[in-house]
Every structure is written in structure tokens, then in C-alpha cells.
Motif scaffolding. Structure first.
Motif, PDB file in Angstrom:
ATOM      1  N   THR A  23       0.619  -3.072   0.027  1.00 44.09           N
ATOM      2  CA  THR A  23       0.763  -3.306   1.467  1.00 44.09           C
ATOM      3  C   THR A  23       0.724  -4.794   1.788  1.00 44.09           C
ATOM      4  OG1 THR A  23      -0.364  -1.218   1.849  1.00 44.09           O
ATOM      5  CG2 THR A  23      -0.160  -2.688   3.723  1.00 44.09           C
ATOM      6  N   ARG A  26       3.899  -6.395   0.565  1.00 45.86           N
ATOM      7  CA  ARG A  26       5.029  -5.989   1.397  1.00 45.86           C
ATOM      8  C   ARG A  26       5.071  -6.784   2.704  1.00 45.86           C
ATOM      9  NH1 ARG A  26       7.755  -5.879   4.910  1.00 45.86           N
ATOM     10  NH2 ARG A  26       8.678  -4.238   6.180  1.00 45.86           N
ATOM     11  N   PHE A 100       6.495   1.164   6.304  1.00 48.65           N
ATOM     12  CA  PHE A 100       6.619   0.233   5.186  1.00 48.65           C
ATOM     13  C   PHE A 100       8.084  -0.125   4.939  1.00 48.65           C
ATOM     14  CE2 PHE A 100       2.425   1.705   4.600  1.00 48.65           C
ATOM     15  CZ  PHE A 100       1.762   0.776   3.820  1.00 48.65           C
TER      16      PHE A 100
END
Lengths: 328, 259
Positions: A23, A26, A100
Motif C-alpha cells: 500500500t 503503491r 488501489f
């Protein structure tokens, strides 16, 4: 309550740590650094697995609510609630995964106010949004009962049938639309998977997988939560699954023949890995489960049903990944 | 009337001045390294491909009925009446369906940015709106890239094919591909050799999805009525069965009393 660290909890904690790291990468460095996506391959596993497979695996929700509330198959009633719950969790996960995958996740609400009715994605966005709300409402009686909110319960019970109808319509639309997404790329998607019937195939296979997932989940929860296995119910689901698979299989093979794809396949016109993955999909999703379910002895045994269900699920996961990754 | 570009590969000398002009217009870096890159990307909207002494320009075709505009859920891509297909960054949520749907693989993404945009040639829509030619057409020293009215450029391309038999592949690329594009191309080598897709349909691609989507407004009420009907029948059956059972019970009770 004391927290005891078991082996599986360790594994799950490890997964959580990995996800936390992913995460950060990203959102700090962008999609290029955290995924293997590029200009030639803009859609990867987050779309192929999380969205295409995720939505398909959650199809048990609309299949079971339709069977019990609309078609009045009361025998199936005991498994409606767990199925609706897993469907709801499935859709929530799809939405989380989208956060995401989208380049600008904080604009996920844009389709609400910026409309393009010519876009399949626009329709899918609206359907998934509305259907997730419908699932939340269909699941809400369990929460309301727990907190004894009688008045709200009464309202929900009154609107349950229209709610179920709406849920079935929305599901039909977006399950098939995930196939429609690919209709606009006849030059990109491989002929083994590109078909004008993609919307129908996606819809029918969603029903098959919805049934298979319900069998799978019921068997699992019987095993691990010590619940009694509702064998007569699962046998009934197995029978319906057999019929749906037959219909899907006939249409699919007919379509492949009609477009001359099977002939090409036997002539060896396609690349090795494409041929292999295509055959794998057909064996897992159609040939093997049909062979199993065709025998009444197998169809009526817990082990046979479980095996057939797992094969169907794996087969159609292969199918969705073939459409979104192998064939592109 | 809509504007277009006519690119004649036989007039191109591969000087890449169009590449440089494009980079300047779009405020993108341009140097030796970028000039050497042989593919379109988030920082290179047009590229001159070289094969021996043959050249081919690649850029957004600015389709007449663009797939990218049709698939965008938020309408960030749009075909303007003047010809260019433009991109409104403030709408885009980054689903990248445009990139997947484009038959020419044109839209590119800023993969290394935390807040990425889709990037592509927008046929200098601001310049075109101001009545000026595109930056690439203005920079072209040989007239290989020519800016003008689409209808007139088609006539001119046909004239060139007629006047020079055997010089060109007998095909105006972009005249009918996916319903026509605002970039028209002539070449002496087959277009496929430079990676342009052959065998594109003459129909605009958006028709393929709209054929299905346009049925939804009918499907929703019909589906609702059908499902409602099934519900009514299945539950009515139950009611009737219950009523019949009750009647039967009453009858038998009466019989028993008579006796």
C-alpha cells in the motif's frame, strides 16, 4: 479474551504486513513501481482477479435470493443469510481493490455526477455501487435483529421483495457487462475468448459459480464451524449447477464452432500457452464437473459435490483470467 | 467542418522536427535520448519510425467516433466538432479503460507518478480552435504532414494515388478504419509493417458495446415485471394450496359432525 498466536494467524499477519508495505509503495511511488503494469498492459491482476473474479465469486448472493424469495424454493432458505453475507463481503473487497487500482482513487465518485451512458464502465460502476447497497440492506435484518430495532426491521421486511428484484436485475446487468467491457476490442482480445456472446457467457457462468461457491462455502463452514452439513440443500444446488453448466457448455461450444475457432485450434493455429490455458479452462469448468455431476451417486455425495464445486470455481477463475490476461 | 492531418510517408525524410515541435507545444522534455525512443509514451506523443529509408509517423489518430471517448465512464475523453479528441484531466479517475479499448494503443499512462494522468496527442486542439495548424504540421519542412479540412485532404490523397500509380500502397489509412479517423496516411510500404493494425472494421467500435448497452432501458422494467410475475405465481400457488387444504379440512370436519 487472550490473543493466542497460532500458525495460521502468523501467516495472516505476514500477509497483512506485505499488504501494508504494498500500500505504501503503491500510493507513494505510483502504479508503475508497485505493479508490473505498463502501456501495453494497462489492466492486470487487480482487474482480472479482484474485479472480474471477485464479482463472479460473489454471484451466489443474487442467485440464492432469487431462488428463495422470487422462485419460492423454501428448502434453500437456511443458506440464504450466509450467502448474502459472503456476497456483501465480496463486493466490499472489490471496491477496496478498486481503490488501489484506480489511478486517482479519490475520484471514484465521479461517475455519480459525470455521466457517459455510452460507457460500459459507467454502467458497471453504477450497478456495483447500487448492488453493494442492496446487499447491505439484504443483510441488515441480522444486525437489526441483534439490536432489536423492530421498527426498522418491519420496514426492511416490507421492501424485501422489491429489493430482491432490484438486486437480481442489477446483478444480471453488471455480471454480463463485465463481459460487454471486452466487446469493444475485437482486434485485441484473442479469438479463443472474443465472442459477441461474451455478456451471456459471463452471466451464465456467474450463476454457475454462484451455486458452486455456495456449495463450497457450506461444506467449508460445516467442516470448520462444526455446523451441520445441509446435504439435501447442497444436492439440490448440485442439480441446478448441472443444468446451468450444460446450457453454458452447449452455447460455448456452439459459439466456438460457429466462429471456426475450434477448427483453428485443432490445426494448431494458436500459440502453445494460449491453447493450453484454453483447454485447462474447458476441462476445469466444463468437462470434469459435468462428468462428476452426471452420476447421481457422485452428485448426492458430500465429497463429490465439494470436488465438482471446487473445479467449477477454479475453471471459471481460469476463464476470467484468460479473458483479461492470457487473451489480451 | 472538421479538420484533419494528411501524412504522406513518401514525402517524409525522418528529420523528426514534428517530434520536437510536439514536445515543445506540450511542454515535454526533448533531447537525444527522447529522439531515439521509437515508441509513443507519456512523454512522447508522436514518433517517427524508421525502417531503412522508409518512415512512418505514429500519433493519436483522433478517430471520428473514438473508442476511448465511448468507453470513458466519466466523459474525460471527448471528440470535438473541430476534429481533435481531447482529454479533460480533472474528470479522469484513472480506470484506464481508454488505454485498453483504443485499437491503436494510443493513450499512455504516467506510471511513475503518484497522481497519474492519461497522456496522448490531442491534435493541438487549442491551436486548431484558434485557427492555426497543428504544431507538427507547421514544423514539417517537406509537407509530409499537412493540416486542412478532412474532406479536402481526402480528395488530395485520392489525387496523389491516381497521379502516382504504383508509388503507394493503394489505400488511404484512416479513411474507413473504425469509421474513419482525423489522421489520414499514405505510404509506399504496407502499414502493418509499422505496427498499424490491419483489418480494422469499417464500423465504429463503439457500436459493438452500444448495441448491448442500449437495451438496458428496456431490460430493467421488463426484468422487473417478469421477476414480479414469477414471485406472484409462486406465492399464489402457496396461498391456493393453503386455502384448499383448509377447505378440505373443514369439509371433513363437517362430514364427521353429520355422522
Amino acid at each position: 479474551m487472550k490473543f493466542r498466536l497460532t500458525f495460521w494467524k502468523m501467516v495472516l499477519l505476514g500477509l497483512l504486513a506485505g499488504a501494508a508495505y504494498a500500500t505504501v509503495v503503491r500510493f507513494a511511488l505510483g502504479l508503475g513501481h508497485s505493479t508490473n503494469l505498463n502501456d501495453q498492459f494497462p489492466w492486470g491482476l487487480w482487474i482480472g482477479f479482484d474485479v472480474l473474479c471477485g464479482v463472479m465469486l460473489a454471484a451466489g448472493g443474487f442467485t440464492l435470493t432469487a431462488a428463495v424469495h422470487i422462485f419460492n424454493l423454501q428448502r434453500l432458505r437456511p443458506i440464504v443469510r450466509p450467502t448474502v453475507l459472503t456476497a456483501f463481503l465480496g463486493y466490499v473487497l472489490v471496491c477496496v481493490a478498486l481503490m488501489f487500482d484506480l489511478g486517482r482513487p479519490y475520484r471514484i465518485w465521479h461517475p455519480l455526477v459525470m455521466r457517459n451512458p455510452h460507457s460500459v464502465m459507467f454502467e458497471v460502476a453504477w450497478c456495483v455501487m447500487l448492488y453493494t447497497s442492496v446487499l447491505a440492506l439484504e443483510f441488515s435484518p441480522i444486525v437489526l435483529e441483534r439490536f432489536r430495532l423492530e421498527r426498522l426491521l418491519k420496514i426492511i421486511r416490507k421492501v424485501l421483495i422489491p429489493l430482491v428484484v432490484l438486486g437480481v436485475i442489477l446483478s444480471t446487468l453488471h455480471q454480463s457487462s463485465l463481459g460487454t467491457l471486452y466487446l469493444i476490442m475485437p482486434n485485441k482480445l484473442h479469438p479463443l475468448w472474443y465472442s459477441p456472446l461474451l455478456p451471456l457467457f459471463f452471466f451464465l457462468s456467474a450463476i454457475a459459480v454462484g451455486l458452486a461457491m455456495t456449495i463450497f462455502e457450506s461444506s467449508m463452514s460445516a467442516k470448520h464451524f462444526g455446523r451441520q452439513l445441509e446435504l439435501p440443500i447442497l444436492q439440490e444446488l448440485g442439480r441446478v449447477l448441472l443444468v446451468v453448466l450444460c446450457v453454458y457448455g452447449i452455447l460455448r461450444i456452439e459459439d466456438l464452432l460457429h466462429r471456426g475457432v475450434l477448427q483453428q485450434l485443432f490445426r494448431g493455429a494458436y500459440a502453445h500457452y494460449e491453447t493450453l490455458l484454453f483447454l485447462l479452462e474447458l476441462v476445469l469448468a466444463l468437462a470434469a464437473p459435468l462428468a462428476l455431476l452426471a452420476f447421481r451417486r457422485v452428485r448426492n455425495s458430500p465429497g463429490g459435490l465439494y470436488l465438482a464445486a471446487v473445479l467449477v470455481v477454479l475453471g471459471f477463475i481460469t476463464n476470467r483470467l484468460n479473458v483479461s490476461i492470457t487473451g489480451m | 467542418m472538421s479538420k484533419a492531418l494528411l501524412y504522406d510517408a513518401t514525402l517524409c525524410i525522418g528529420c523528426k522536427q514534428c517530434e520536437q515541435a510536439c514536445a515543445e507545444k506540450n511542454q515535454l522534455p526533448y533531447n537525444e535520448t527522447v529522439a531515439g525512443e521509437e515508441r509513443q509514451s507519456d512523454h512522447k506523443f508522436t514518433v517517427v519510425l524508421t525502417k531503412g529509408d522508409k518512415f512512418m509517423r505514429r500519433m493519436c489518430m483522433n478517430c471520428q467516433d473514438p473508442a476511448c471517448a465511448s468507453v470513458c465512464p466519466v466523459g474525460a475523453m471527448r471528440k470535438t466538432a473541430a476534429g481533435p479528441v481531447i482529454y479533460e484531466e480533472s474528470r479522469c479517475m484513472g480506470c484506464r479503460y481508454c488505454m485498453v479499448a483504443c485499437p491503436f494503443g494510443v493513450p499512455k499512462y504516467e506510471w511513475s507518478k503518484a497522481l497519474p494522468r492519461v497522456q496522448k496527442c490531442t491534435m493541438c486542439s487549442d491551436r486548431v480552435a484558434a485557427g492555426k495548424p497543428t504544431a507538427c504540421a507547421e514544423a514539417c519542412p517537406t509537407g509530409a504532414t499537412k493540416f486542412g479540412e478532412r474532406a479536402e485532404l481526402i480528395k488530395e490523397a485520392e489525387q496523389r494515388l491516381r497521379d502516382n500509380p504504383g508509388k503507394y500502397v493503394n489505400h488511404i489509412y484512416g479513411l474507413t478504419e473504425v469509421g474513419g479517423t482525423s489522421v489520414l496516411m499514405l505510404s509506399s510500404v504496407p502499414f502493418e509493417e509499422f505496427g498499424l493494425p490491419a483489418e480494422l472494421t469499417r464500423d465504429p467500435l463503439p457500436l459493438l458495446t452500444y448495441r448491448v448497452l442500449s437495451r438496458i432501458p428496456d431490460f430493467v422494467p421488463l426484468g422487473g415485471i417478469m421477476l414480479g410475475g414469477v414471485w406472484w405465481i409462486t406465492h399464489r400457488r402457496e396461498e391456493v394450496a393453503a386455502a384448499e387444504a383448509k377447505e378440505k379440512a373443514e369439509k371433513e370436519a363437517r362430514k364427521a359432525r353429520k355422522k
